[in-house]
Design an enzyme around this catalytic site. Structure first.
Site, PDB file in Angstrom:
ATOM      1  N   CYS A  50       0.837  -1.395  -0.076  1.00  0.00           N
ATOM      2  CA  CYS A  50       0.162  -0.174  -0.015  1.00  0.00           C
ATOM      3  C   CYS A  50       0.846   1.177  -0.037  1.00  0.00           C
ATOM      4  O   CYS A  50       0.319   2.327  -0.400  1.00  0.00           O
ATOM      5  CB  CYS A  50      -0.974  -0.008   1.296  1.00  0.00           C
ATOM      6  SG  CYS A  50      -1.961  -1.522   1.253  1.00  0.00           S
ATOM      7  N   HIS A  53      -3.687   6.656   2.306  1.00  0.00           N
ATOM      8  CA  HIS A  53      -4.051   5.681   1.677  1.00  0.00           C
ATOM      9  C   HIS A  53      -5.297   5.293   2.277  1.00  0.00           C
ATOM     10  O   HIS A  53      -5.833   5.301   3.561  1.00  0.00           O
ATOM     11  CB  HIS A  53      -3.084   4.703   1.944  1.00  0.00           C
ATOM     12  CG  HIS A  53      -3.434   3.265   1.972  1.00  0.00           C
ATOM     13  ND1 HIS A  53      -3.886   3.018   0.630  1.00  0.00           N
ATOM     14  CD2 HIS A  53      -3.375   2.254   2.898  1.00  0.00           C
ATOM     15  CE1 HIS A  53      -4.206   1.324   0.833  1.00  0.00           C
ATOM     16  NE2 HIS A  53      -3.787   1.024   2.141  1.00  0.00           N
ATOM     17  N   ASN A  76      -9.947  -0.608  -0.524  1.00  0.00           N
ATOM     18  CA  ASN A  76      -8.619  -0.424  -0.380  1.00  0.00           C
ATOM     19  C   ASN A  76      -8.012  -1.040  -1.675  1.00  0.00           C
ATOM     20  O   ASN A  76      -8.024  -2.263  -1.871  1.00  0.00           O
ATOM     21  CB  ASN A  76      -7.989  -1.240   0.696  1.00  0.00           C
ATOM     22  CG  ASN A  76      -6.527  -1.178   1.221  1.00  0.00           C
ATOM     23  OD1 ASN A  76      -5.925  -0.832   0.062  1.00  0.00           O
ATOM     24  ND2 ASN A  76      -6.220  -1.706   2.479  1.00  0.00           N
TER      25      ASN A  76
HETATM   26  N1  ACO Z   1     -18.019 -10.010   8.042  1.00  0.00           N
HETATM   27  C1  ACO Z   1     -18.600 -10.138   9.484  1.00  0.00           C
HETATM   28  N2  ACO Z   1     -17.685 -10.687  10.373  1.00  0.00           N
HETATM   29  C2  ACO Z   1     -16.595 -10.688  10.132  1.00  0.00           C
HETATM   30  C3  ACO Z   1     -15.756 -10.154   9.015  1.00  0.00           C
HETATM   31  C4  ACO Z   1     -16.854  -9.722   7.859  1.00  0.00           C
HETATM   32  N3  ACO Z   1     -16.291  -9.475   6.889  1.00  0.00           N
HETATM   33  N4  ACO Z   1     -14.525 -10.263   8.803  1.00  0.00           N
HETATM   34  C5  ACO Z   1     -14.190 -10.808  10.394  1.00  0.00           C
HETATM   35  N5  ACO Z   1     -15.448 -10.857  11.118  1.00  0.00           N
HETATM   36  C6  ACO Z   1     -15.873 -11.269  12.320  1.00  0.00           C
HETATM   37  C7  ACO Z   1     -14.490 -12.083  12.772  1.00  0.00           C
HETATM   38  O1  ACO Z   1     -14.303 -13.289  12.679  1.00  0.00           O
HETATM   39  C8  ACO Z   1     -14.505 -11.676  14.382  1.00  0.00           C
HETATM   40  O2  ACO Z   1     -15.595 -12.784  14.937  1.00  0.00           O
HETATM   41  P1  ACO Z   1     -15.570 -13.516  16.359  1.00  0.00           P
HETATM   42  O3  ACO Z   1     -15.622 -12.343  17.305  1.00  0.00           O
HETATM   43  O4  ACO Z   1     -16.687 -14.247  16.332  1.00  0.00           O
HETATM   44  O5  ACO Z   1     -14.321 -14.241  16.480  1.00  0.00           O
HETATM   45  C9  ACO Z   1     -15.225 -10.350  14.560  1.00  0.00           C
HETATM   46  O6  ACO Z   1     -15.841 -10.137  13.328  1.00  0.00           O
HETATM   47  C10 ACO Z   1     -14.366  -9.322  15.026  1.00  0.00           C
HETATM   48  O7  ACO Z   1     -13.284  -9.603  14.146  1.00  0.00           O
HETATM   49  P2  ACO Z   1     -11.899  -8.465  14.302  1.00  0.00           P
HETATM   50  O8  ACO Z   1     -10.972  -9.055  13.469  1.00  0.00           O
HETATM   51  O9  ACO Z   1     -11.793  -8.159  15.793  1.00  0.00           O
HETATM   52  O10 ACO Z   1     -12.728  -7.255  13.538  1.00  0.00           O
HETATM   53  P3  ACO Z   1     -12.021  -5.616  13.533  1.00  0.00           P
HETATM   54  O11 ACO Z   1     -12.670  -4.725  14.263  1.00  0.00           O
HETATM   55  O12 ACO Z   1     -10.631  -5.642  13.999  1.00  0.00           O
HETATM   56  O13 ACO Z   1     -12.159  -5.390  11.729  1.00  0.00           O
HETATM   57  C11 ACO Z   1     -10.771  -5.411   9.988  1.00  0.00           C
HETATM   58  C12 ACO Z   1     -11.597  -6.223  11.186  1.00  0.00           C
HETATM   59  C13 ACO Z   1     -11.771  -4.635   9.272  1.00  0.00           C
HETATM   60  C14 ACO Z   1      -9.710  -6.234   9.055  1.00  0.00           C
HETATM   61  C15 ACO Z   1      -9.912  -4.401  10.743  1.00  0.00           C
HETATM   62  O14 ACO Z   1      -8.989  -5.076  11.578  1.00  0.00           O
HETATM   63  C16 ACO Z   1      -8.715  -3.621   9.884  1.00  0.00           C
HETATM   64  O15 ACO Z   1      -9.147  -2.827   9.087  1.00  0.00           O
HETATM   65  N6  ACO Z   1      -7.363  -4.002   9.939  1.00  0.00           N
HETATM   66  C17 ACO Z   1      -6.412  -3.003   8.929  1.00  0.00           C
HETATM   67  C18 ACO Z   1      -6.173  -4.242   8.068  1.00  0.00           C
HETATM   68  C19 ACO Z   1      -6.140  -3.525   6.728  1.00  0.00           C
HETATM   69  O16 ACO Z   1      -6.752  -2.486   6.384  1.00  0.00           O
HETATM   70  N7  ACO Z   1      -5.273  -4.309   6.024  1.00  0.00           N
HETATM   71  C20 ACO Z   1      -5.163  -3.574   4.429  1.00  0.00           C
HETATM   72  C21 ACO Z   1      -3.813  -3.611   4.079  1.00  0.00           C
HETATM   73  S1  ACO Z   1      -2.753  -2.626   5.333  1.00  0.00           S
HETATM   74  C22 ACO Z   1      -3.352  -1.295   5.052  1.00  0.00           C
HETATM   75  O17 ACO Z   1      -3.755  -0.886   4.147  1.00  0.00           O
HETATM   76  C23 ACO Z   1      -3.271  -0.272   6.316  1.00  0.00           C
END
Ligand code: ACO
Length: 332
Positions: free
Chosen positions: A115, A259, A289
Site C-alpha cells: 500500500c 491511503h 482498499n
Molecule cells: N463480516 C462479518 N464478520 C466478520 C468479517 C466480515 N467480513 N470479518 C471478520 N469478522 C468477524 C471476525 O470473525 C470476528 O468474529 P468473532 O468475534 O466471532 O471471532 C469479529 O468479526 C471481529 O473481528 P476483528 O478482526 O476483531 O474485527 P475488527 O474490528 O478488527 O475489523 C478489520 C477487522 C476490518 C480487518 C480491521 O482489523 C482492519 O481494518 N484492519 C486493518 C487491515 C487493513 O486495512 N489491511 C489492509 C492492508 S494494510 C493497510 O492498508 C493499512
C-alpha cells in the site's frame, strides 16, 4: 541558484467498470453490508474483468496523466510502477506499461511496497529529478487484488478493490516564495511485521505446488487487528513528520490524501493530528482498499473535481504490507 525539484504536472486514474457491492459479498461469505460499512466504511469496490491485466489498468491511468500534463509518452525518461500484483513474476509490470504507452527505451521498473508502493515510487522519481538524472517520470500505483484474494475469506475479501492511479512528475525551478512541487518524502519499513500481511506462496520460500494451491497459499493472508493498530500509530507519525519536514502547520494543510484502508483508521489519524476529517480526500466507500493505487486515484478525483487546486498544500501518507509506510508533502 535554487536546486531543481519535482512537481506533479498531471494526474490520471483507471477504475474497472465491474462493481461488487457489500450485498454481493454477503451472498458469497458470511458477512453483511452493516458489518462491512461499520467496521471499514466500504460500500462497494471495483473488480477487473477476466481478460484485464495489471499493466492494462496502469497504462490507462498513465495515459490520462500524460494527457493532463500535455506530455507525450515519447518524452518520458522513466516509468516506475508501484504494485504487488504484477502481470507476471518476471519481468516488471512497468515494461509492459512502457510497451503499451509506446515509450522509448527508458528505465522502467516496479517497486514492491504494497500500500506504500505509490509513495515509494514517488520518492524515487523525486530523487532522480532533483539529481537532474530524469526529466519526465511516470509514477503509477496499480493493483489487481481481486486475483490474489481468497473470496471465501471474509476477513480479507471485503476490504480490497482493483484500480490504478498515476502522476506525471517533472522538474520545476523551485524558485519563488512558495514554489510548487514535492516538498518532502520519508519512507520506512519494519520487516519484523512481515508475516502480518502476506501472500506466503508463489516465491522461493514456498514454490507453488498442488498442496500450496489447495491451501490457498497464493492468496492474501492477514492479521487485521495487528495491522490496524500499527497503521494508526505509524500513519499519524508519518503525517506529522511530513508536515514538520516541509514546515507546514496543521492549519496550513489543505488536503490529506491518505491511503484508503479503513475509515476507522483515517478517523483516528485525523483526530490525533488535529486535522479535521473534512480535509481528507475520501473515496474508500466506493473503491475499498486499492493498495498502491489508492493515493493517486484519490488525488486524481480531487484534482479533476476542483477540490485540489494549484498552490494547495497536500500531505500524503500510506502504510501496508512489509510493513512499509511513508509520508510526503506536496505543494500542488
Ligand atoms: N463480516 C462479518 N464478520 C466478520 C468479517 C466480515 N467480513 N470479518 C471478520 N469478522 C468477524 C471476525 O470473525 C470476528 O468474529 P468473532 O468475534 O466471532 O471471532 C469479529 O468479526 C471481529 O473481528 P476483528 O478482526 O476483531 O474485527 P475488527 O474490528 O478488527 O475489523 C478489520 C477487522 C476490518 C480487518 C480491521 O482489523 C482492519 O481494518 N484492519 C486493518 C487491515 C487493513 O486495512 N489491511 C489492509 C492492508 S494494510 C493497510 O492498508 C493499512
Amino acid at each position: 541558484m535554487t536546486p531543481p525539484r519535482s512537481r506533479i504536472l498531471g494526474t490520471g486514474r483507471f477504475l474497472p467498470d465491474g462493481v461488487r457491492t457489500n450485498d454481493d459479498l454477503a451472498k458469497m461469505v458470511e458477512t453483511s453490508d452493516a458489518w462491512i460499512t461499520e467496521r471499514t466504511g466500504i460500500k462497494e469496490r471495483r473488480v477487473a474483468a477476466p481478460g484485464t491485466v495489471t499493466s492494462d489498468m496502469a497504462a490507462a491511468a498513465g495515459r490520462a496523466a500524460l494527457e493532463a500534463a500535455g506530455v507525450s509518452a515519447s518524452e518520458l525518461s522513466m516509468i516506475i510502477v508501484g504494485t504487488v500484483t504484477p502481470d507476471v513474476p518476471m519481468p516488471a509490470t512497468a515494461v509492459f506499461v512502457q510497451q503499451k504507452l509506446g515509450a522509448e527505451r527508458i528505465p522502467a521498473f516496479d517497486v514492491s511496497a504494497a500500500c506504500a508502493g505509490f509513495l515509494y515510487a514517488l520518492s524515487i522519481a523525486d530523487q532522480f529529478i532533483r539529481a537532474g538524472q530524469a526529466r519526465y517520470v511516470l509514477v503509477v500505483g496499480v493493483e489487481l487484488l481481486s486475483r490474489v484474494l481468497d473470496w471465501g475469506d471474509r476477513a480479507t475479501c471485503v476490504l480490497f478493490g482493483d484500480g490504478a492511479g498515476a502522476v506525471l512528475l517533472g522538474p520545476t525551478s523551485g524558485e519563488g516564495a512558495r514554489p510548487s512541487g514535492v516538498l518532502s518524502t520519508r519512507l520506512y519499513a519494519d520487516g519484523s511485521l512481515a508475516e502480518a500481511l502476506i501472500i506466503p506462496g508463489g516465491g522461493t520460500r514456498e514454490p507453488l505446488d498442488a498442496r500450496a494451491l489447495d491451501e490457498k497459499r497464493n492468496k492474501v493472508h492477514m492479521s487485521g487487528q495487528e495491522i490496524f493498530k500499527v497503521a494508526v500509530k505509524n500513519l499519524t507519525a508519518a503525517t506529522a513528520e511530513a508536515m514538520a519536514a516541509s514546515g507546514l502547520a496543521a492549519g496550513e494543510v489543505d488536503w490529506v490524501v491518505a491511503h484508503q484502508a479503513n475509515m476507522r483508521i483515517l478517523t483516528q489519524v485525523a483526530s490525533r493530528l488535529d486535522v479535521p476529517l473534512e480535509r481528507f480526500v475520501l473515496n474508500i466507500e466506493r473503491y475499498g482498499n486499492t493498495s498502491s493505487a489508492s493515493i493517486p486515484i484519490a488525488l486524481d478525483e480531487a484534482v479533476r473535481d476542483g477540490r485540489v487546486r494549484e498552490g494547495h498544500n497536500l500531505i500524503m501518507c500510506a502504510l501496508g504490507a512489509g510493513i512499509s509506510w511513508g509520508g510526503a508533502a506536496v505543494r500542488f
